[in-house]
Design an enzyme around this catalytic site. Structure first.
Site, short mmCIF file in Angstrom:
data_model
loop_
_atom_site.label_atom_id
_atom_site.label_comp_id
_atom_site.label_asym_id
_atom_site.label_seq_id
_atom_site.Cartn_x
_atom_site.Cartn_y
_atom_site.Cartn_z
N SER A 171 3.70 12.51 24.21
CA SER A 171 3.52 11.89 25.53
C SER A 171 2.35 12.48 26.32
CB SER A 171 4.82 11.96 26.34
OG SER A 171 5.83 11.21 25.68
N HIS B 38 3.91 14.48 10.02
CA HIS B 38 4.30 13.99 11.34
C HIS B 38 5.82 13.83 11.39
CE1 HIS B 38 4.82 11.29 14.74
NE2 HIS B 38 3.66 11.76 15.17
N ASN C 72 -3.54 9.29 17.19
CA ASN C 72 -2.71 8.83 16.09
C ASN C 72 -2.25 7.43 16.44
OD1 ASN C 72 -0.71 8.34 14.21
ND2 ASN C 72 0.72 9.87 15.02
N TRP C 73 -2.82 6.46 15.76
CA TRP C 73 -2.52 5.07 16.10
C TRP C 73 -1.20 4.58 15.51
CZ3 TRP C 73 -7.72 1.86 15.68
CH2 TRP C 73 -8.52 2.16 16.79
N LYS C 74 -0.58 5.37 14.66
CA LYS C 74 0.68 4.96 14.03
C LYS C 74 0.51 3.57 13.42
CE LYS C 74 2.96 8.09 17.12
NZ LYS C 74 4.15 8.51 17.80
N GLU D 170 4.37 19.34 17.89
CA GLU D 170 4.86 18.10 18.47
C GLU D 170 6.38 18.15 18.59
OE1 GLU D 170 1.77 14.77 18.06
OE2 GLU D 170 3.13 14.64 16.38
N GLY E 1 6.62 9.72 22.16
CA GLY E 1 6.87 8.32 22.48
C GLY E 1 7.96 8.11 23.51
N GLY F 115 -0.54 9.79 20.69
CA GLY F 115 -0.09 8.53 20.10
C GLY F 115 -0.39 7.37 21.02
P1 PGA Z 1 2.93 9.93 21.76
O1 PGA Z 1 2.85 10.29 20.20
O2 PGA Z 1 1.65 10.43 22.38
O3 PGA Z 1 3.02 8.42 21.78
O4 PGA Z 1 4.13 10.59 22.30
C1 PGA Z 1 2.33 11.53 19.78
C2 PGA Z 1 2.38 11.62 18.29
O5 PGA Z 1 3.36 11.15 17.70
O6 PGA Z 1 1.44 12.14 17.64
#
Ligand code: PGA
Length: 244
Positions: A208, A90, A4-6, A162, A168, A229
């Site tokens: 994470s 999400h 997920n590149w956000k 999640e 994050g 992410g």
């Molecule tokens: P992260 O994000 O791996 O940066 O914690 C995961 C996500 O939001 O899908």
């Protein structure tokens, strides 16, 4: 294994990522791989991933096919752009953009109607975990949202667990904590859709996930994959997660 590149990367950076990433995962046949870039990079990603095993996804969709909905993107548009997957519900959408379990259900139905494969996210906030409310939250999110899908619709979705406090933050859930939550979700699926659906549904862990913790998570039979992410933004790190 889904990235997920956000809100990161431009089309040019997307192209560079795939040039580096595809050779690294050319032999990875043990799992499906998906990358979900921002909408404006889908075309570049689809083009760059052509002929590979990497599928492309969007990070959201609106539930109407078209109309006067400024700023929104529909399932048929995403499908026509060559994407196969779409992330729905999400926690960042829930926290910052008013997503609810009811709209998660609308979006999931719309995604399926458009022929997209939804990755539907659920998960508790830190305060909810600390108050021992994790199972209650997961139950509410499940029953208020995807539990209204038909059996056929449900068979086509992937669920991502999640925990919001792990996203994050660098604070990964321990493999046991993640597996417990996955068991709760699988139990809800069992109660609503039966044992066969519960054993077949894929539940990804997200929050994470990094090259150095993915192996422990994936050692849990309850954990079928990861939604990644930050660590999906760099080709080497996402490739080592894929090849855990
Ligand atoms: P992260 O994000 O791996 O940066 O914690 C995961 C996500 O939001 O899908």
């Amino acid at each position: 294994m889904a990235g997920n590149w956000k809100m990161y990367k431009t089309p040019a950076q997307t192209k560079d990522f795939f040039a580096a990433f595809l050779p690294l995962v050319a032999e990875a046949k043990h799992c499906e791989i998906a990358i979900c870039p921002p909408f404006v990079n889908i075309a570049a990603a689809v083009d760059a991933a052509k002929g590979s095993r990497v599928g492309i996804g969007a990070q959201n969709l609106y539930w109407k096919n078209e109309g006067a909905f400024t700023g929104e993107i529909s399932g048929p548009m995403i499908k026509a752009s060559g994407a196969e997957w779409v992330i729905i519900g999400h926690s960042e959408r829930r926290q910052f953009f008013g997503e609810t379990d009811a709209t998660v259900l609308e979006r999931t139905k719309a995604a399926l109607a458009a022929g997209l494969k939804p990755i539907v996210c659920v998960g508790e906030m830190l305060a909810e975990r600390e108050a021992n409310q994790t199972d209650v939250v997961l139950t509410t999110q499940f029953n208020g949202g995807i539990a209204s899908l038909s059996t056929d619709e449900f068979a086509q979705i992937v669920i991502a667990y999640e925990p919001v406090w792990a996203i994050g933050t660098g604070k990964v859930a321990t493999p046991d904590m993640a597996a417990d939550a996955h068991r709760t979700i699988r139990g809800l699926v069992n109660a609503k859709y039966g044992a066969d659906a519960a054993s077949k549904v894929r539940i990804l862990y997200g929050g994470s996930v990094k090259p150095d913790n993915v192996k422990g998570l994936m050692a849990q039979p309850e954990i079928d994959g990861a939604l990644v992410g930050g660590a999906s933004l760099e080709a080497g790190s996402f490739a080592s997660i894929v090849s855990f």
